[in-house]
Write a protein that holds these residues in place. Structure first.
Motif, PDB file in Angstrom:
ATOM      1  N   ARG A 118       2.203   1.741  -3.470  1.00 15.28           N
ATOM      2  CA  ARG A 118       1.164   2.237  -4.378  1.00 15.28           C
ATOM      3  C   ARG A 118       0.945   3.740  -4.174  1.00 15.28           C
ATOM      4  NH1 ARG A 118      -3.686   3.794  -4.535  1.00 15.28           N
ATOM      5  NH2 ARG A 118      -3.926   3.574  -2.288  1.00 15.28           N
ATOM      6  N   ARG A 119       0.916   4.171  -2.891  1.00 17.30           N
ATOM      7  CA  ARG A 119       0.745   5.601  -2.627  1.00 17.30           C
ATOM      8  C   ARG A 119       1.907   6.423  -3.182  1.00 17.30           C
ATOM      9  NH1 ARG A 119      -0.763   3.914   2.604  1.00 17.30           N
ATOM     10  NH2 ARG A 119       1.315   4.533   3.341  1.00 17.30           N
ATOM     11  N   ASP A 120       3.106   5.826  -3.131  1.00 18.20           N
ATOM     12  CA  ASP A 120       4.294   6.541  -3.615  1.00 18.20           C
ATOM     13  C   ASP A 120       4.420   6.508  -5.131  1.00 18.20           C
ATOM     14  OD1 ASP A 120       4.900   7.052  -0.990  1.00 18.20           O
ATOM     15  OD2 ASP A 120       6.349   5.409  -0.808  1.00 18.20           O
ATOM     16  N   GLU A 167       0.840  -1.199   0.000  1.00 17.34           N
ATOM     17  CA  GLU A 167       0.000   0.000   0.000  1.00 17.34           C
ATOM     18  C   GLU A 167       0.878   1.254   0.000  1.00 17.34           C
ATOM     19  OE1 GLU A 167      -3.231   2.486  -0.092  1.00 17.34           O
ATOM     20  OE2 GLU A 167      -3.056   0.334  -0.541  1.00 17.34           O
TER      21      GLU A 167
END
Length: 976
Positions: free
Chosen positions: A875-877, A872
């Motif tokens: 994915r955010r990065d 997660e």
């Protein structure tokens, strides 16, 4: 597959949105779309409950589901009986009714699905003041006098009114999913019920427990009748307070009381005309003080000698404006015994002596430590005065006004008596000053306090001694039994949920006075007895009682009004010698008799296995049922008692039309559906007061959606499933066995709730299982197998075997709570002629519980959470767009590595590639206590069928866009 397990739309929309670099592969992806086994089901994502639930109710009625349930239960070895406490037939059901009936329905359905024959006959309380009050309102609107209406006509109108609301409430209960023997309901106004009530009264008459006596009872001046404690509610009111001085006329202390006056404090100045004695605490220290200085506004004469408890002196001085005083004498309360005082209004019609008595109930918590005794208007007052042979005067009439013979106050209403009483007491003070002795009013004030009100008229009540019919709690019956100790012993064998309720009920039984069962109204079962005029003795004749009961059985309680009394008395008695009693019986006695209507039928347990009502019924139905049954049958009518709390709004306030916070069950079913209302009940701690609001219901709607999506995914994943696919337990993969272990633990929790009736937390646990164990874990991992494995693969068959088990388990376990949704989920597989409510609970296999396996997989889940957290973050990065684009480097502890032997970490973590290695002991992170999980872009190409990124994609020349697993599946389908 990377679609979210909680999103039913994401599976069918997996090809709907593509980035530019995916567009080139669109045609190739289209080529394989039909090879993916996406879920298919007619079970819709949206519940549409407000529309679907009434349709289901109509279908149940058409197929006579109630009759089938009843027929299925006949002959079962074990019977379970929950006896329904009767709601009052007066208006549509409110949210408290819904809470209670839903709880009962869950218990009944769960017992039935556990293999018991369940008999549940709903009941209604139909007699009494609320209905009489409503019918009287119609007369008042027309300007008619109710008392001028023939009693049988009036009673018939009450009967018709109650019948309308019984029918209306039955439909209200059905709408929220309550299943019952509706055609076999009981109501207290049925002729058979009225005859049973009269017969039970007769038992107390014949065993010597029923008597007529003069006792203070709670009395409603508005409704002109005695009330039971359960008919009382408390509201804050402002009451006048007075300090009154009673001059001493006989000193038993050897001169210490010379010229002194006893000062009392009361919040009911209207009771002063009825005063007949004073009471002191024998162990309380008192002083005789002489007032030397007062404030200008004080009513206390300087030089007055007053008797006040030492502990109350400072407060007394502040309340009366006394600035300074000298203590003339000190004495113990017991020294005051034998002293006599004058009523402050002596010489004005109140010339009786006022003796000082010793009262253990006297305290120094408020007032002066001395209490004035009005034996007609207080239980302690009555008991103490009667014990000393003091009269109990009847000075207040049934409408709350003083009787014509009350000096100076005739016709004044007691609630308007403060000013005239204080005016009289002011005159007494002035006359006392002339005589050199304190008398009458010493101070006047007011206090805000909680005061009893009638819960029907919402008006204050009074305590008033009137001749009433009582059942003795402490006098031996003819057979030597004593009701109070017998009832307390009977409770020792009763179980309580919550356990603290035992103490509440036992303390109430231990402390209650004799049971006043008479009411001065018209609508109800009369206390059908005769009193001999000459002796005042009640007639105790079994033959007379039998004739009365027979008449009631044939013609109802109206027979008491329409039949010649000579018929009941028989040929050997002259009716002129007897008074026929027309008081009606307390409705709590009636409902307390209901075990006689219901629990003595064939195929029903007595005592009942369970009584389940609101916590207020400790002073109501639980108690009246206990006393009636113990008094008449010698045993408690129940084996277990469950109580639920009250329903408050979202801010913890009572429901009130004035506050605009009332939520009606009908409004909830119209907007959200009954299943959401039922879910609110099962997700609440029903042992305590519950809160409800639109926001809380909205939250329950979200929880419902997740449960529904779980059922929908199961049904979709089972599309085309047949028994031929099933895999034996011993051949299942470990992950499937782990899920079955979790299922086994849930079954144990449900079975425990069935045994103990403690359902708090059960359905939240089921929801957590659906959300955490299934949607966020098992479904997430096994979606790929269901969608992309070959139909005959062992892994896919194993998964669908477990999905079949999960569907059967969750549908039956949810059925007691979500009665409509569980039915819909069941019929989606097995057809509309089937019903989940004719099924037993799903029972796990005997070897499914495997603690060692569970411990290992619990550790694997912890490790998986570390990976999903890292994914997660990546994915955010922006490092990856989905977890299947990732290659994970997973450091494992020795314990994790051992637990993970044989595990496909890529499948478990929903990553395309996972590389494991031993964790470096020195690389410890402060928060996780574990070496960081590495995330990078996976190497290789994306399989256009399963979306995994693998280096093997492209190796097959016929299907270069697929991984080797998908190639094998597609080629197998092409060969068919």
């Amino acid at each position: 597959m990377s679609a979210s397990p909680d999103s039913a739309s994401s599976d069918t929309a997996r090809t709907a949105s593509r980035t530019p670099d995916q567009a080139a592969g669109q045609k190739a992806e289209d080529r394989y779309r039909e090879t993916v086994f996406l879920p298919r089901t007619a079970f819709p994502m949206r519940g549409g409950l407000p529309k679907r639930e009434p349709e289901m109710l109509a279908r149940w009625a058409e197929m006579d589901l109630d009759g089938k349930i009843r027929a299925q239960g006949r002959g079962r070895e074990e019977v379970f009986t929950l006896h329904d406490g009767p709601p009052y037939a007066n208006g549509h059901i409110h949210i408290g009714h819904a809470l209670n009936k839903i709880m009962k329905d869950v218990v009944n359905r769960a017992q039935r699905m556990s293999g018991f024959e369940v008999r549940y006959m709903p009941g209604w309380d139909c007699h009494g003041l609320p209905i009489e009050w409503k019918v009287e309102e119609e007369y008042r609107k027309k300007g008619q006098d109710k008392d001028a209406v023939p009693v049988l006509q009036f009673r018939n109108e009450c009967r018709e009114y109650a019948a309308r609301w019984v029918a209306a409430q039955a439909e209200d209960f059905k709408r929220i999913g309550v299943q019952a023997e509706w055609a076999n309901r009981y109501v207290t106004m049925d002729y058979a019920s009225e005859a049973k009530i009269a017969e039970e009264i007769g038992k107390f008459l014949l065993n010597g427990r029923l008597y007529r006596g003069l006792r203070p009872v709670m009395w409603s001046p508005v409704e002109k009748t005695a009330l039971a404690e359960a008919e009382i509610e408390y509201h804050d009111i402002t009451s006048p307070t007075v300090h009154i001085a009673f001059p001493n006329v006989k000193d038993s202390t050897g001169g210490k009381l010379e010229g002194a006056s006893a000062v009392i404090w009361t919040t009911t100045p209207w009771t002063l005309p009825v005063n007949r004695a004073l009471a002191a605490g024998p162990d309380i220290a008192y002083s005789v003080i002489e007032v030397t200085e007062t404030a200008p506004e004080s009513l206390v004469p300087v030089g007055a000698r007053l008797i006040v408890a030492d502990e109350r002196l400072e407060a007394f001085a502040q309340e009366t404006g006394v600035k300074a005083w000298d203590v003339r004498h000190r004495l113990q309360g017991s020294e005051l015994e034998g002293s006599v005082f004058a009523h402050p209004l002596r010489g004005h019609g109140y010339d009786h002596d006022v003796p000082m008595l010793m009262g253990e109930f006297v305290t120094t918590e408020a007032g002066t430590g001395l209490v004035h005794m009005a034996p007609s208007h207080g239980q302690d007052d009555f008991t103490l005065c009667v014990a000393h042979g003091i009269e109990v005067p009847e000075l207040v009439q049934d409408n709350g006004t003083y009787a014509p013979w009350v000096p100076e106050l005739a016709g004044v209403h007691v609630f308007k008596a403060a000013d005239p009483v204080c005016a009289l007491m002011t005159r007494a003070r002035e006359e006392g000053v002339e005589k050199g002795q304190a008398a009458g009013l010493m101070a006047r004030g007011e206090i805000l306090h909680s005061y009893p009100h009638s819960w029907r008229s919402r008006k204050p009540i009074i305590f008033r001694a009137t001749p009433q019919w009582f059942i003795s709690m402490d006098e031996p019956a003819h057979d030597g039994s004593v009701l109070r100790p017998d009832a307390l012993r009977a409770l020792e064998n009763v179980s309580f949920v919550p356990a603290s309720a035992r103490r509440r009920l036992t303390s109430m039984v231990a402390q209650r006075p004799d049971w006043c069962i008479s009411r001065q109204r018209s609508w109800g079962v009369p206390i059908a007895v005769f009193v001999e005029k000459r002796s005042g003795e009640v007639l105790r004749d079994p033959a007379v009682m039998e004739r009365i009961v027979t008449a009631f059985r044939e013609h109802g309680a109206d027979a008491w009004y329409s039949t010649d009394p000579a018929h009941f008395l028989g040929p050997d008695r002259d009716q002129a010698d007897y008074e026929q009693v027309f008081d009606i019986v307390d409705v709590w006695f009636e409902s307390g008799c209901s075990h006689r209507f219901v629990l003595h039928q064939e195929g029903v347990n007595f005592p009942a296995d369970l009584y389940l009502e609101g916590s207020d019924q400790h002073r109501g139905w639980f108690q009246s049922s206990l006393l009636e049954s113990v008094g008449a049958e010698g045993k408690a009518p129940y084996k277990a008692v469950v109580t639920n709390g009250f329903v408050l709004d979202g801010q913890g306030r009572k429901m009130s039309k004035s506050l605009g916070n009332v939520i009606l069950p009908a409004d909830v079913t119209k907007s959200l559906g009954a299943d959401v209302l039922r879910l609110w009940v099962l997700n609440s701690d029903t042992n305590e007061d519950l809160r409800i609001s639109q926001e809380i219901l909205k939250q329950q709607g979200e929880l419902y959606r997740r449960l529904r999506n779980t059922l929908r995914w199961l049904l979709g994943g089972l599309d085309g499933f047949s028994d031929a696919e099933k895999v034996a337990y011993e051949d299942l993969p470990e992950l499937e066995k782990y899920i079955l272990h979790r299922l086994s633990a849930l079954h144990e929790r449900i079975a425990e709730a069935v045994r103990t009736h403690q359902w708090n937390g059960v359905y939240p646990a089921l929801h957590a299982f659906c959300n955490n164990d299934l949607s966020a874990f098992y479904f997430d991992i096994r979606k790929d197998a269901v969608y992309c494995d070959a139909p005959d693969s062992h892994r896919r068959r194993s998964v669908r075997t477990v999905l079949d088990i999960l569907h059967r388990a969750l549908s039956t376990w949810l059925a007691p709570a979500l009665v409509f949704t569980a039915e819909e989920a069941w019929q989606a597989r097995f057809g509309q002629q089937e019903s989940v409510h004719l099924q037993d609970f799903f029972r796990p296999g005997p070897d499914w519980a495997d603690p060692a396996l569970a411990s290992r997989w619990d550790l694997l889940r912890q490790t998986r959470r570390r990976v999903t957290t890292a994914l997660e973050g990546a994915r955010r990065d922006g490092l990856i767009r989905a977890s299947l684009e990732a290659k994970v480097t997973l450091p494992l502890t020795e314990a994790e590595a051992k637990a993970g032997q044989g595990v496909d970490w890529a499948e478990l973590c929903i990553a395309s590639q996972v590389e494991t290695r031993p964790a470096a002991p020195s690389a410890v992170q402060e928060e996780e206590g574990m070496e960081e999980v590495g995330v990078a872009q996976a190497k290789g190409e994306k399989c256009l069928r399963c979306w995994r990124v693998l280096e093997e994609v492209g190796r097959d020349h016929h299907h270069p866009e697929l991984c080797l697993r998908c190639v094998e599946v597609v080629e197998g389908m092409e060969e068919q």
